[in-house]
Design a protein around this motif. Structure first.
Motif, PDB file in Angstrom:
ATOM      1  N   GLY A  72      -8.334   1.758 -39.187  1.00 16.28           N
ATOM      2  CA  GLY A  72      -8.960   2.420 -38.106  1.00 16.28           C
ATOM      3  C   GLY A  72      -7.999   2.504 -36.900  1.00 16.28           C
ATOM      4  O   GLY A  72      -6.913   2.444 -36.886  1.00 16.28           O
ATOM      5  N   GLU A  73      -8.856   3.061 -35.752  1.00 15.67           N
ATOM      6  CA  GLU A  73      -8.047   3.114 -34.544  1.00 15.67           C
ATOM      7  C   GLU A  73      -8.545   2.904 -33.357  1.00 15.67           C
ATOM      8  O   GLU A  73      -9.824   2.775 -33.399  1.00 15.67           O
ATOM      9  N   SER A  74      -8.089   2.199 -32.251  1.00 17.57           N
ATOM     10  CA  SER A  74      -8.667   1.877 -31.315  1.00 17.57           C
ATOM     11  C   SER A  74      -7.888   2.599 -29.771  1.00 17.57           C
ATOM     12  O   SER A  74      -6.745   2.481 -29.565  1.00 17.57           O
ATOM     13  N   GLN A  75      -8.657   3.087 -29.066  1.00 11.92           N
ATOM     14  CA  GLN A  75      -8.218   4.032 -28.033  1.00 11.92           C
ATOM     15  C   GLN A  75      -8.881   3.404 -26.553  1.00 11.92           C
ATOM     16  O   GLN A  75      -9.906   2.897 -26.785  1.00 11.92           O
ATOM     17  N   ALA A  76      -8.212   3.843 -25.597  1.00  9.02           N
ATOM     18  CA  ALA A  76      -8.986   3.276 -24.209  1.00  9.02           C
ATOM     19  C   ALA A  76     -10.251   3.612 -24.142  1.00  9.02           C
ATOM     20  O   ALA A  76     -11.016   2.896 -23.607  1.00  9.02           O
ATOM     21  N   GLY A  77     -10.640   4.839 -24.620  1.00 11.95           N
ATOM     22  CA  GLY A  77     -11.968   5.416 -24.299  1.00 11.95           C
ATOM     23  C   GLY A  77     -12.810   5.169 -25.623  1.00 11.95           C
ATOM     24  O   GLY A  77     -14.065   5.686 -25.729  1.00 11.95           O
ATOM     25  N   GLY A  78     -12.234   4.751 -26.730  1.00 12.61           N
ATOM     26  CA  GLY A  78     -12.866   4.552 -28.030  1.00 12.61           C
ATOM     27  C   GLY A  78     -12.534   3.404 -28.689  1.00 12.61           C
ATOM     28  O   GLY A  78     -11.552   3.630 -29.571  1.00 12.61           O
ATOM     29  N   GLY A  95      -3.737  -0.158 -23.426  1.00 12.31           N
ATOM     30  CA  GLY A  95      -4.962  -0.195 -22.651  1.00 12.31           C
ATOM     31  C   GLY A  95      -6.212  -0.143 -23.558  1.00 12.31           C
ATOM     32  O   GLY A  95      -7.599  -0.405 -22.944  1.00 12.31           O
ATOM     33  N   ALA A  96      -6.041  -0.066 -24.853  1.00 11.69           N
ATOM     34  CA  ALA A  96      -7.285   0.006 -25.668  1.00 11.69           C
ATOM     35  C   ALA A  96      -7.822  -1.349 -25.984  1.00 11.69           C
ATOM     36  O   ALA A  96      -6.885  -2.357 -26.040  1.00 11.69           O
ATOM     37  N   PRO A  97      -9.059  -1.791 -26.257  1.00 13.77           N
ATOM     38  CA  PRO A  97      -9.331  -2.864 -26.657  1.00 13.77           C
ATOM     39  C   PRO A  97      -8.960  -3.353 -27.715  1.00 13.77           C
ATOM     40  O   PRO A  97      -8.656  -2.720 -28.865  1.00 13.77           O
ATOM     41  N   MET A  98      -8.746  -4.884 -28.064  1.00  9.87           N
ATOM     42  CA  MET A  98      -8.231  -5.294 -29.105  1.00  9.87           C
ATOM     43  C   MET A  98      -9.541  -5.407 -30.019  1.00  9.87           C
ATOM     44  O   MET A  98     -10.467  -5.842 -29.824  1.00  9.87           O
ATOM     45  N   PRO A  99      -9.292  -5.111 -31.154  1.00  7.24           N
ATOM     46  CA  PRO A  99     -10.339  -5.242 -32.403  1.00  7.24           C
ATOM     47  C   PRO A  99     -10.740  -6.563 -32.742  1.00  7.24           C
ATOM     48  O   PRO A  99      -9.790  -7.485 -32.539  1.00  7.24           O
ATOM     49  N   GLU A 100     -11.739  -7.100 -33.103  1.00 14.92           N
ATOM     50  CA  GLU A 100     -12.254  -8.143 -33.471  1.00 14.92           C
ATOM     51  C   GLU A 100     -11.371  -8.659 -34.607  1.00 14.92           C
ATOM     52  O   GLU A 100     -11.138  -8.115 -35.561  1.00 14.92           O
TER      53      GLU A 100
END
Length: 404
Positions: A72-78, A95-100
């Protein structure tokens, strides 16, 4: 003549601290905080990536190369909503949240990508390229203090703290009055017996630079009627500053007219050069300062008295600049019964020491070298002559409420 230290003390005691007002952060540059300001959120609110790359479990990338599967992918707004298991990674941006499940990031430059198979060419360790929650600050942290003068960086911090409004001290409203039949405004035709009025606009500029609002009452002629008419604009001001008309003379009417208006004079002559005819008092509960008419005298008395008064009115301290030591670049004569402030320019010698070179001419009417000077050499009362190369106290003139 009142000693200078006593004059400082009397003026400091006679200047009030103004009330505060609510102000938009976008309009708060150069304002002084009237209360502490706490962060309204934690920044960052969760662990985030500090690089573009791939979020991983550090235990999966203890050696290199190692190939993981992108899920998957993690962006600052998503942010990525799922959890990352062994052998998996997530594409992530700064700036994107770190995934669990992830506790490190491998930069994209250190990865080979073939479809969803990501080969890591660098090892990971816990916390690599990751910003922990609260790294900058936490909700409730006091980051800006009462009495702090807000600069451009503080404005940015307040925005990051999610603070849209702040309580700041009200801007002082300073009424400025010039007096004299001989004065004309810049740009008007000048007769031989007339002088361009420079003091009022110079003092108004100082007021603005120190965070105040200048109210120019104009030029009053040397008559009681003209003075009373001009003083009608005093309503709403927090402090009156006059220029000229406070020394002994046939046409010096300011003290008399202000006295009729209720002026209570604390003192009107001080042991200072230039600037002996300086007046301080109150009209009711409104402070009033009378500056000398000569431009240099007017500026230096305003620099020493009005400037700290403006600071105190905005919640700061009424205090003088701390002198620094400098080497004289030229001889100075012995001083007499008034503390003197000699205009000077500064430089550095070959050893990096500060050198203060006074102007040859120190006449109190000379604006050109006042504008060019960088500070003042302080000559105490009855101090002996000094030779070039000897040490002296100096102060700088640079100061402003606006700062980046």
């Amino acid at each position: 003549m009142l000693p200078l230290d006593e004059a400082f003390a009397k003026v400091g005691e006679g200047i009030p601290v103004l009330s505060f007002e609510q102000q938009s952060v976008s309009e708060s540059l150069g304002r002084v905080l009237a209360e502490d300001v706490a962060a309204r959120l934690t920044q960052p609110p969760t662990a985030v990536s500090s690089m573009d790359g791939y979020a991983v479990r550090s235990e999966d990338v203890l050696n290199q190369p190692v190939t993981l599967i992108r899920i998957g992918e993690s962006q600052a707004g998503g942010p990525f909503d799922g959890a990352v298991a062994a052998g998996q990674c997530v594409r992530i941006f700064t700036g994107a949240p770190m995934p669990e499940g992830c506790d490190a990031v491998i930069m994209q430059e250190d990865c080979d990508v073939v479809g969803d198979r990501i080969t890591m060419k660098e090892v990971a360790f816990k916390g690599k390229f990751m910003r922990r929650a609260g790294l900058d600050f936490n909700k409730g942290d006091i980051l800006l203090k009462k009495g702090q003068l807000l600069n451009a960086r503080d404005i940015g911090l307040l925005c990051a703290m999610n603070v849209p409004w702040v309580k700041v001290y009200r801007k002082p409203r300073i009424a400025i009055l010039a007096t004299g039949d001989e004065l004309v405004m810049p740009g008007e035709s000048v007769q031989e017996s007339q002088i361009i009025s420079s003091n009022s606009l110079m003092i108004a500029a100082m007021v603005q630079a120190m965070g105040g609002i200048a109210i120019n009452l104009g030029i009053a002629q040397d008559s009681e009627e003209s003075l009373r008419e001009t003083l009608e604009g005093l309503e709403g001001a927090d402090l009156l500053v006059t220029s000229g008309g406070v020394s002994v003379g046939e046409y010096d009417l300011v003290r008399k007219v202000l006295g009729d208006e209720g002026l209570n004079i604390d003192f009107w002559r001080i042991a200072m050069k230039p600037g002996k005819p300086f007046m301080f008092g109150h009209i009711g509960n409104k402070p009033a300062m009378g500056l000398p008419g000569n431009p240099v005298s007017s500026y230096i008395t305003a620099f020493l008295f009005l400037r700290p008064a403006l600071r105190k009115m905005q919640g700061g301290a009424f205090q003088q600049d701390q002198p620094v030591r400098a080497i004289l670049g030229a001889d100075v004569p012995a001083n007499t019964t008034r503390q003197e402030y000699r205009r000077a320019v500064f430089s550095k010698d070959l050893n990096g020491r500060l050198v203060a070179t006074p102007y040859d001419k120190q006449d109190s009417s000379m604006l050109a070298n006042l504008a060019a000077c960088e500070g003042f050499i302080i000559r105490p009362i009855n101090s002996p002559a000094l030779k070039a190369g000897e040490q002296t106290d100096v102060i700088y003139v640079a100061d402003s409420h606006l700062s980046i």
